[in-house]
Design an enzyme around this catalytic site. Sequence first.
Site: not given
Ligand code: NAP
Length: 275
Positions: A88, A192, A196
Amino acid sequence: MSPRVAVVTGSNKGIGLAIVKALCQKFEGDVYLTARDSGRGEEAVKSLASEGLKPMFHQLDINDLSSITAAAAYFKDKYGGVDVLVNNAGIAFKTADTAPFATQAEVTLKTNFFATRDMLTHFMPIIKAGGRVVNVSSFVGSRTLNNCSPALQERFRSEDLSEEELVGLMERFVEEAKKGEHKQKGWPDTAYGVSKTGLTTLSMILARRLSKERPGDQILLNACCPGWVRTDMAGPKAPKSPEEGAETPVYLSLLPAGTTQPHGRFVSEKQVQPW
Ligand code: NAP
């Protein structure tokens, strides 16, 4: 027999935390919340404990190869492998960020594609029979694919695309972005999105390899989109809560034993999407 175990990367907040929460409620076995920063991880474990849930914790920074190999060794030793792996962890620059595109391309691809691939390289050999692997990709990756040049689209969609060729394509994107040539070479202007597109394509390649090399193990590997979710990444205007965003990744993590599909697909709203 070793107890069953589920591992979620980047799960100290956002969608990852919601996936851990749901797995604590629905998965029969230990659930690991992992984070690159142990302090943030332990805080998140405490927040779930206050809701009566009992995730375990392991440090895991996917950008740090020694952190990946230490975690893989831990799960192999303690559980004989991993039953459910949810990749994730991911990053995205904000639209308003003024960092040069070349930097955005290098940094975004590093985590979302290359580091996630490192996770898969080291964890696939320890995924147990009947395991489930879920790569959290994005609908943006599909849109980006459709905006690539016809030649690039043909390669990304080709069933004979190898992992090495895909890695070469991702490296080429970063190099061409650094020279300011990526658009003329057929890439859309989104780091980005390309990261993906690469992750979804990698999922398809690895699923084909599983079917060929471990057919009896009935492991299912898929990429998915959580939808547009209110997190630090996507901001407060997104329509879905993190719990709603966790639904499709959790569905794929818990596909019942004996299920043969989806496998090697891109899934959104629990439905296989065209690629
Ligand atoms: P988020 O709130 O920014 O959370 C991202 C998480 O990834 C955080 O826990 C962050 O840790 C962790 N992370 C980043 N780099 C890392 C690394 N090198 N090693 C381990 N952990 C790491 O984002 P989110 O929206 O929950 O996104 C989660 C996933 O869903 C991502 O892959 C994103 O691309 C995908 N996604 C999200 C959306 C959306 O609308 N939100 C839509 C499509 C896909 P820290 O707290 O330490 O930074």
